[in-house]
Write a protein that holds these residues in place. Structure first.
Motif, PDB file in Angstrom:
ATOM      1  N   THR A  85      -2.258  -2.155   6.283  1.00 43.81           N
ATOM      2  CA  THR A  85      -3.233  -3.013   6.968  1.00 43.81           C
ATOM      3  C   THR A  85      -2.735  -4.439   7.113  1.00 43.81           C
ATOM      4  OG1 THR A  85      -4.320  -3.420   4.845  1.00 43.81           O
ATOM      5  CG2 THR A  85      -5.208  -1.647   6.247  1.00 43.81           C
ATOM      6  N   CYS A  86      -1.627  -4.767   6.473  1.00 45.71           N
ATOM      7  CA  CYS A  86      -1.065  -6.105   6.628  1.00 45.71           C
ATOM      8  C   CYS A  86       0.452  -6.022   6.566  1.00 45.71           C
ATOM      9  CB  CYS A  86      -1.595  -7.043   5.535  1.00 45.71           C
ATOM     10  SG  CYS A  86      -1.179  -6.495   3.878  1.00 45.71           S
ATOM     11  N   SER A  89       4.127  -2.548   9.354  1.00 41.59           N
ATOM     12  CA  SER A  89       3.649  -1.180   9.172  1.00 41.59           C
ATOM     13  C   SER A  89       4.247  -0.300  10.266  1.00 41.59           C
ATOM     14  CB  SER A  89       2.124  -1.133   9.186  1.00 41.59           C
ATOM     15  OG  SER A  89       1.649  -1.495  10.459  1.00 41.59           O
TER      16      SER A  89
END
Length: 113
Positions: A85-86, A89
């Motif tokens: 999510t940060c 990725s």
């Protein structure tokens, strides 16, 4: 001297074996059958005739109907969700083979994932 009578025996060929399976399923092959000497000549009997011990014949001469089929990909799957999510990725998608190659066809080329 007492002599027994000779038991003269002529040579005899045995029966033919069953035909073996064909070497191919289409396009022309061969199959074979054999026979052996059933009884050898003795005491001056006649030898076996100079006949074949093996026979070969053609079989499955029908044309092969399987066309050369090249392998094909299925469509790509949807993209996956992000792996985080940060920061950095990854997302991925994949595809599988839809049609396998025929005997004379080409395999798929390109990436899978």
């Amino acid at each position: 001297c007492t002599q027994r009578a000779c038991s003269i025996t002529d040579c005899q060929w045995g029966d033919w074996s069953d035909w073996a399976g064909c070497s191919v399923s289409c396009g022309g092959g061969s199959r074979q059958r054999d026979r052996e000497v059933k009884m050898a000549q003795t005491d001056g009997g006649r030898t076996c005739s100079a006949a074949p011990k093996c026979e070969i014949q053609t079989c499955n001469t029908n044309a092969c109907t399987t066309a050369c089929v090249d392998a094909k990909w299925r469509p790509w799957t949807d993209w996956s969700g992000c792996s985080a999510t940060c920061a950095s990725s990854l997302r991925w998608r994949r595809r599988d083979t839809n049609v396998p190659p025929g005997t004379c066809g080409r395999p798929v080329s390109g990436i899978r994932e």
